[in-house]
Design an enzyme around this catalytic site. Structure first.
Site, PDB file in Angstrom:
ATOM      1  CG  HIS A  31      -2.106   0.905   0.993  1.00  0.00           C
ATOM      2  ND1 HIS A  31      -2.106   2.193   1.461  1.00  0.00           N
ATOM      3  CD2 HIS A  31      -3.269   0.745   0.330  1.00  0.00           C
ATOM      4  CE1 HIS A  31      -3.247   2.778   1.104  1.00  0.00           C
ATOM      5  NE2 HIS A  31      -3.964   1.920   0.411  1.00  0.00           N
ATOM      6  CG  HIS A  42      -5.112   6.249  -3.095  1.00  0.00           C
ATOM      7  ND1 HIS A  42      -6.169   6.159  -2.236  1.00  0.00           N
ATOM      8  CD2 HIS A  42      -4.338   5.177  -2.826  1.00  0.00           C
ATOM      9  CE1 HIS A  42      -6.038   5.103  -1.476  1.00  0.00           C
ATOM     10  NE2 HIS A  42      -4.924   4.477  -1.803  1.00  0.00           N
ATOM     11  CG  HIS A  73      -7.317  -0.126  -3.372  1.00  0.00           C
ATOM     12  ND1 HIS A  73      -7.086   0.990  -4.133  1.00  0.00           N
ATOM     13  CD2 HIS A  73      -6.714   0.113  -2.177  1.00  0.00           C
ATOM     14  CE1 HIS A  73      -6.387   1.877  -3.426  1.00  0.00           C
ATOM     15  NE2 HIS A  73      -6.142   1.371  -2.234  1.00  0.00           N
ATOM     16  CG  HIS A  79     -11.454   5.076   0.346  1.00  0.00           C
ATOM     17  ND1 HIS A  79     -10.460   6.005   0.136  1.00  0.00           N
ATOM     18  CD2 HIS A  79     -10.810   3.923   0.678  1.00  0.00           C
ATOM     19  CE1 HIS A  79      -9.287   5.429   0.298  1.00  0.00           C
ATOM     20  NE2 HIS A  79      -9.470   4.167   0.619  1.00  0.00           N
ATOM     21  CG  HIS A  82      -8.293   5.139   4.881  1.00  0.00           C
ATOM     22  ND1 HIS A  82      -7.351   4.181   5.154  1.00  0.00           N
ATOM     23  CD2 HIS A  82      -8.879   4.765   3.726  1.00  0.00           C
ATOM     24  CE1 HIS A  82      -7.361   3.256   4.194  1.00  0.00           C
ATOM     25  NE2 HIS A  82      -8.284   3.590   3.319  1.00  0.00           N
ATOM     26  CG  PHE A  94      -1.939   7.197   0.846  1.00  0.00           C
ATOM     27  CD1 PHE A  94      -3.222   6.670   0.853  1.00  0.00           C
ATOM     28  CD2 PHE A  94      -1.722   8.380   0.158  1.00  0.00           C
ATOM     29  CE1 PHE A  94      -4.266   7.309   0.200  1.00  0.00           C
ATOM     30  CE2 PHE A  94      -2.753   9.025  -0.507  1.00  0.00           C
ATOM     31  CZ  PHE A  94      -4.018   8.494  -0.486  1.00  0.00           C
ATOM     32  CG  HIS A 141      -9.480  -0.910   0.420  1.00  0.00           C
ATOM     33  ND1 HIS A 141      -9.738  -0.182  -0.712  1.00  0.00           N
ATOM     34  CD2 HIS A 141      -8.886  -0.065   1.286  1.00  0.00           C
ATOM     35  CE1 HIS A 141      -9.295   1.061  -0.554  1.00  0.00           C
ATOM     36  NE2 HIS A 141      -8.773   1.155   0.651  1.00  0.00           N
TER      37      HIS A 141
HETATM   38 CU1  C2O Z   1      -5.189   2.662  -0.877  1.00  0.00          CU
HETATM   39 CU2  C2O Z   1      -8.147   2.867   1.400  1.00  0.00          CU
HETATM   40  O1  C2O Z   1      -6.579   3.175   0.475  1.00  0.00           O
END
Ligand code: C2O
Length: 343
Positions: free
Chosen positions: A92, A112, A121, A240, A244, A261, A274
Site C-alpha cells: 500500500h 489513488h 485495490h 473511503h 481512513h 497511505f 477495502h
Molecule cells: Cu489505498 Cu483505502 O486506500
C-alpha cells in the site's frame, strides 16, 4: 509527450516517498522488484470454487479463528519474505505514496484519486486473500468485508479488535461509536442521526451522484502527466477517505495507521474496509449491467505487479480485474438498505 500510454511503474526507480502528511517514508521492496522475473497474470481455473467474502459482523467463530491463524503466520514470516504481513502492508505504501516513478517519466505512479483506485485495490485484495489461504492450506479462504453501508455493520467490526487482528494505532475514542462518512472532525451527532446521514450519502455516491463512470471511478490519469488528475470517484472520496481518518489514531502525526497511505496496511482492518469498497464497485457494476467503465486502452492495459500465493511475481492489468467471476470472487448478499434511502 507520452499521452495515450498505459500506466506502468518504473520498477528500478524506487525512492522514499512522501505520505500525505509531512513525514518521509521508505517502503521500497526487498528483494528489489527490478531484479525479478515477471510473469503475466493467469485467471484461476474457471471450475475452482468461488471465494465468497462474508460480512465481518456475520462470520462465525470458526472463520475468525482461521483468519487469525493466517495473519499470525503472516506476521511471523521472515521480514524479507514477500508474504510477510509488513511486506504486504508496504504494498500500500509503495503504490499509494508514489515510491515508483512511471515508466519514461518522472511523474509518480500512484493508485489513488483516479481511475486506478478500484482496479488496483481489487488486485491487492485478490493476492492478499490467496496468500492468507495458502498459509493455512485453505483454497477457499475468503476475506471478510466491513459492511459499513449497512446499519448492522456501521460499528467498527469487533473481530478486528482482538489478537493479531487488532492494531494499537487506532482512535480509541471514536471506535465504539457509529462511523461517520462525513468525518473530518467529530460532529456531535447521535448514532441514529449518523446512520441516516450515512445511508443518504451512500445513495448519493452509489446512485444519484454516480450515473457516469467518470463520477464513480475518478478522473482519467494519463501517463507521464503529474498533477492534472487528482480526484477520486464518489465512493473513494466518501466513505473511503473519511473512514481512513476516522479509524486512525488522532494522536499520531498523520493519523497512522489507517489515516495515512504509508501505514494503512499495518492495520488488518484495511482489507475488510477495502473489501467493502470493492463490494461497492461490484454492486455499481451490476447496477449498470456490467457495462465496461472505460473502453480505453490506456486504462485497460495499465499494469501493477504483485507476488502471488506461489511467490511468483505477477503482472496484472486493469482488464484482468474487471470481472469478479473470472477472479472467482463474490460477496455475501446482505441487502443494500441505502437503495431505499433516497434523500
Ligand atoms: Cu489505498 Cu483505502 O486506500
Amino acid at each position: 509527450k507520452n499521452r495515450g500510454i498505459p500506466l506502468k511503474a518504473n520498477l528500478s526507480s524506487c525512492h522514499p516517498s512522501y505520505p500525505s502528511g509531512d513525514q518521509i517514508g521508505s517502503c521500497c521492496p526487498t528483494p528489489a522488484w527490478s531484479e525479478l522475473e515477471i510473469i503475466d497474470f493467469q485467471f484461476p481455473d474457471p471450475s475452482s470454487p468461488i471465494r465468497v467474502r462474508r460480512a465481518a459482523h456475520l462470520v462465525d467463530e470458526e472463520y475468525k479463528a482461521k483468519y487469525e491463524k493466517a495473519v499470525a503466520i503472516m506476521k511471523e514470516l521472515p521480514l524479507d519474505h514477500p508474504h510477510n504481513f509488513w511486506r504486504q502492508a508496504d504494498l500500500h505504501c509503495i503504490y499509494c505514496t508514489g515510491a515508483f516513478d512511471q515508466v519514461n517519466s518522472t511523474a509518480p505512479f500512484k493508485t489513488h484519486h483516479s481511475w486506478l483506485f478500484f482496479p488496483w485495490h481489487r488486485a491487492l485484495l485478490y493476492f492478499h486473500e490467496r496468500i492468507l489461504g495458502k498459509l493455512i492450506g485453505d483454497d477457499n479462504f475468503a476475506l471478510t468485508f466491513w459492511s459499513w453501508d449497512h446499519p448492522d455493520g456501521m460499528h467498527f467490526p469487533t473481530m478486528f479488535t482482538k489478537g493479531v487482528l487488532n492494531d494499537t494505532e487506532r482512535d480509541a475514542i471514536r471506535l465504539p461509536t457509529v462511523v461517520d462518512f462525513n468525518y473530518h472532525e467529530d460532529r456531535g451527532l447521535t448514532d441514529g442521526e449518523l446512520v441516516l446521514d450515512n445511508l443518504a450519502l451512500m445513495y448519493h455516491h452509489m446512485v444519484s451522484g454516480a450515473k457516469k463512470a467518470e463520477l464513480f471511478m475518478g478522473c482519467k490519469l494519463r501517463s507521464g502527466v503529474d498533477g492534472d488528475c487528482d480526484s477520486g470517484g464518489t465512493i473513494e472520496e466518501s466513505p473511503h477517505n473519511p473512514m481512513h481518518g476516522w479509524v486512525g489514531d488522532r494522536n499520531n502525526p498523520v493519523k497512522e495507521d489507517m489515516g495515512a497511505f504509508h501505514s494503512a496496511g499495518r492495520d488488518p482492518v484495511l482489507y475488510a474496509h477495502h473489501s467493502n469498497i470493492d463490494r461497492m464497485w461490484a454492486t455499481w457494476q451490476k447496477m449498470r449491467n456490467n457495462e465496461l467503465e472505460f473502453d480505453n486502452e490506456e486504462w485497460l492495459n495499465s499494469e501493477f505487479t504483485f507476488f502471488d500465493e506461489n511467490l511468483q511475481f505477477v503482472r496484472i492489468r486493469v482488464r484482468d480485474v474487471l470481472n469478479m467471476s473470472k477472479l472467482r470472487i463474490d460477496y455475501q448478499d446482505i441487502g443494500l438498505p441505502w437503495l431505499d434511502t433516497r434523500p
